[in-house]
Enzyme design. Structure first.
Site, PDB file in Angstrom:
ATOM      1  N   LYS A   1     -18.441 -30.061  -3.575  1.00 42.90           N
ATOM      2  CA  LYS A   1     -18.539 -31.410  -2.976  1.00 42.90           C
ATOM      3  C   LYS A   1     -19.358 -32.378  -3.834  1.00 42.90           C
ATOM      4  CE  LYS A   1     -18.287 -29.696   1.824  1.00 42.90           C
ATOM      5  NZ  LYS A   1     -18.400 -28.244   1.659  1.00 42.90           N
TER       6      LYS A   1
ATOM      7  N   HIS B   1     -20.848 -35.614  -5.620  1.00 42.81           N
ATOM      8  CA  HIS B   1     -21.083 -36.982  -5.152  1.00 42.81           C
ATOM      9  C   HIS B   1     -22.194 -37.570  -6.019  1.00 42.81           C
ATOM     10  CE1 HIS B   1     -21.924 -39.790  -1.444  1.00 42.81           C
ATOM     11  NE2 HIS B   1     -21.593 -40.439  -2.535  1.00 42.81           N
ATOM     12  N   ASP B   2     -21.819 -38.373  -7.031  1.00 40.77           N
ATOM     13  CA  ASP B   2     -22.822 -38.943  -7.937  1.00 40.77           C
ATOM     14  C   ASP B   2     -22.169 -40.139  -8.626  1.00 40.77           C
ATOM     15  OD1 ASP B   2     -25.044 -39.260  -9.740  1.00 40.77           O
ATOM     16  OD2 ASP B   2     -25.458 -37.116  -9.549  1.00 40.77           O
ATOM     17  N   ILE B   3     -22.824 -40.709  -9.622  1.00 43.52           N
ATOM     18  CA  ILE B   3     -22.195 -41.838 -10.313  1.00 43.52           C
ATOM     19  C   ILE B   3     -20.973 -41.322 -11.099  1.00 43.52           C
ATOM     20  CG2 ILE B   3     -24.284 -43.236 -10.436  1.00 43.52           C
ATOM     21  CD1 ILE B   3     -24.564 -42.328 -13.377  1.00 43.52           C
ATOM     22  N   PRO B   4     -19.988 -42.197 -11.323  1.00 40.79           N
ATOM     23  CA  PRO B   4     -18.736 -41.739 -11.934  1.00 40.79           C
ATOM     24  C   PRO B   4     -18.926 -40.950 -13.233  1.00 40.79           C
ATOM     25  CG  PRO B   4     -18.449 -43.954 -11.086  1.00 40.79           C
ATOM     26  CD  PRO B   4     -19.910 -43.620 -10.893  1.00 40.79           C
ATOM     27  N   ASN B   5     -19.799 -41.422 -14.126  1.00 42.27           N
ATOM     28  CA  ASN B   5     -19.949 -40.734 -15.414  1.00 42.27           C
ATOM     29  C   ASN B   5     -20.461 -39.305 -15.238  1.00 42.27           C
ATOM     30  OD1 ASN B   5     -20.021 -40.803 -18.389  1.00 42.27           O
ATOM     31  ND2 ASN B   5     -22.230 -40.595 -18.081  1.00 42.27           N
TER      32      ASN B   5
ATOM     33  N   ASP C   1     -18.755 -16.853   2.005  1.00 41.11           N
ATOM     34  CA  ASP C   1     -20.101 -17.382   2.204  1.00 41.11           C
ATOM     35  C   ASP C   1     -21.106 -16.232   2.180  1.00 41.11           C
ATOM     36  OD1 ASP C   1     -19.257 -20.064   2.378  1.00 41.11           O
ATOM     37  OD2 ASP C   1     -18.684 -19.792   4.466  1.00 41.11           O
TER      38      ASP C   1
ATOM     39  N   GLY D   1     -13.505 -18.235   7.228  1.00 39.99           N
ATOM     40  CA  GLY D   1     -14.675 -17.457   6.823  1.00 39.99           C
ATOM     41  C   GLY D   1     -14.904 -16.283   7.742  1.00 39.99           C
ATOM     42  N   ARG D   2     -15.801 -16.467   8.709  1.00 42.61           N
ATOM     43  CA  ARG D   2     -16.260 -15.347   9.530  1.00 42.61           C
ATOM     44  C   ARG D   2     -15.173 -14.573  10.281  1.00 42.61           C
ATOM     45  NH1 ARG D   2     -20.684 -19.232  11.833  1.00 42.61           N
ATOM     46  NH2 ARG D   2     -18.974 -20.603  11.240  1.00 42.61           N
TER      47      ARG D   2
ATOM     48  N   ARG E   1      -9.745 -20.200  14.094  1.00 40.91           N
ATOM     49  CA  ARG E   1     -10.187 -19.011  14.843  1.00 40.91           C
ATOM     50  C   ARG E   1      -8.971 -18.331  15.480  1.00 40.91           C
ATOM     51  NH1 ARG E   1     -13.859 -19.716  12.149  1.00 40.91           N
ATOM     52  NH2 ARG E   1     -16.061 -19.974  12.665  1.00 40.91           N
TER      53      ARG E   1
ATOM     54  N   GLN F   1     -18.197 -23.345  15.330  1.00 38.30           N
ATOM     55  CA  GLN F   1     -17.100 -24.301  15.168  1.00 38.30           C
ATOM     56  C   GLN F   1     -16.710 -24.810  16.553  1.00 38.30           C
ATOM     57  OE1 GLN F   1     -16.073 -25.485  12.396  1.00 38.30           O
ATOM     58  NE2 GLN F   1     -16.022 -23.952  10.771  1.00 38.30           N
TER      59      GLN F   1
HETATM   60  O1  C5P Z   1     -16.882 -18.958   8.953  1.00 42.09           O
HETATM   61  P1  C5P Z   1     -15.990 -20.172   9.109  1.00 42.09           P
HETATM   62  O2  C5P Z   1     -14.531 -19.819   9.287  1.00 42.09           O
HETATM   63  O3  C5P Z   1     -16.494 -21.128  10.143  1.00 42.09           O
HETATM   64  O4  C5P Z   1     -16.098 -20.869   7.682  1.00 42.09           O
HETATM   65  C1  C5P Z   1     -15.517 -22.110   7.423  1.00 42.09           C
HETATM   66  C2  C5P Z   1     -15.828 -22.545   6.022  1.00 42.09           C
HETATM   67  O5  C5P Z   1     -15.364 -23.880   5.851  1.00 42.09           O
HETATM   68  C3  C5P Z   1     -17.319 -22.576   5.679  1.00 42.09           C
HETATM   69  O6  C5P Z   1     -17.456 -22.269   4.287  1.00 42.09           O
HETATM   70  C4  C5P Z   1     -17.708 -24.005   5.968  1.00 42.09           C
HETATM   71  O7  C5P Z   1     -18.790 -24.433   5.183  1.00 42.09           O
HETATM   72  C5  C5P Z   1     -16.442 -24.748   5.559  1.00 42.09           C
HETATM   73  N1  C5P Z   1     -16.282 -26.059   6.198  1.00 42.09           N
HETATM   74  C6  C5P Z   1     -16.207 -26.222   7.570  1.00 42.09           C
HETATM   75  N2  C5P Z   1     -16.038 -27.475   8.118  1.00 42.09           N
HETATM   76  C7  C5P Z   1     -15.960 -28.530   7.317  1.00 42.09           C
HETATM   77  C8  C5P Z   1     -16.014 -28.396   5.925  1.00 42.09           C
HETATM   78  C9  C5P Z   1     -16.181 -27.119   5.398  1.00 42.09           C
HETATM   79  O8  C5P Z   1     -16.279 -25.254   8.317  1.00 42.09           O
HETATM   80  N3  C5P Z   1     -15.752 -29.712   7.856  1.00 42.09           N
END
Ligand code: C5P
Length: 232
Positions: free
Chosen positions: A61, A63-67, A10, A210-211, A181, A190
């Site tokens: 992610k 999310h729109d019409i199928p075509n 990210d 991520g972090r 974590r 989170q």
């Molecule tokens: O930094 P962290 O470990 O919280 O990053 C988690 C990643 O997962 C981020 O890119 C976040 O947008 C994504 N994510 C999430 N929870 C969701 C869907 C996606 O944390 N339900």
């Protein structure tokens, strides 16, 4: 299908992303590119990371019409990503169209997973804004089953839901789980978290981290710690 750790890259620029990936010399981690990085740097960022030998989960992610989704997925498939996703709330016609669009002439395609309900949507929002009266847990399981019946490979879910998704949709149906974590780490924003080891025991197939890795003093050590807890 091997279990793996996916690093959520990210970052808002190519420079920051590549400087981060430069830290990894031995093993090339599976990388998640989300909207921030993709919208900042475009498809070229995907190509550059792919060229360096990383697997890529392109987390846009759709999310729109199928075509529209079918045609967009055909473009993403040509980028040679390994995993991408749609919102299950786009319903079965859209999910089936996504599979069709992703499938290449030789029959291969990236893995396709569905977002069930965003974890930022709670029961109150579900009922008062989306007018869905069922318990959110049931909605998540129904959307997971819709995704499976539409030919998708799995869902993004909390590690706390991984076991129930496998019970409802089968052991082969993938659970890709953020919200991870370390036991001694910061939870940040989170709320419902598991450690990599707990996620493994809960049956997650991939953890998205991520972090705890990107913001660590030693990101390579943090990644290796995730691998050790989750994969071994
Ligand atoms: O930094 P962290 O470990 O919280 O990053 C988690 C990643 O997962 C981020 O890119 C976040 O947008 C994504 N994510 C999430 N929870 C969701 C869907 C996606 O944390 N339900």
């Amino acid at each position: 299908m091997g279990k793996d750790v996916i690093i959520a890259c990210d970052f808002d620029s190519a420079e920051k992303t590549l400087a981060f990936l430069d830290l990894f010399k031995d093993k090339k981690p599976f990388v998640k590119i989300g909207m921030e990085l993709f919208y900042a740097e475009g498809p070229d960022m995907v190509r550059r990371i792919k060229e360096r030998g990383h697997k890529i989960f392109l987390d846009l992610k759709l999310h729109d019409i199928p075509n529209t989704v079918k045609k967009a997925m055909a473009v993403l498939s040509r980028l040679d990503v390994d995993m991408c996703n749609v919102h299950a709330s786009g319903a079965s016609a859209m999910m089936k169209a996504a599979v069709e669009g992703l499938t290449r002439a030789d029959g291969t395609r990236p893995l396709l997973i569905a977002v069930t309900q965003l974890t930022s949507t709670d029961q109150t929002a579900l009922e008062s804004e989306l007018l869905i009266k069922e318990p959110i847990k049931d909605v998540v399981m129904k959307y997971a089953k819709n995704a499976k019946d539409s030919g998708l490979d799995g869902v993004v879910c909390s590690p706390l839901e991984a076991a129930a998704v496998h019970t409802a949709c089968g052991a082969e149906f993938l659970t890709v789980t953020p919200g991870v974590r370390f036991a001694d780490g910061d939870k940040g924003d989170q709320k419902r978290v598991m450690t990599p080891e707990q996620a493994r025991l809960a049956g997650s197939d991939y953890i998205v981290v991520g972090r705890p890795i990107t913001a660590a003093d030693d990101p390579v050590a943090a990644y290796n710690r995730c691998l050790k807890e989750f994969v071994s």
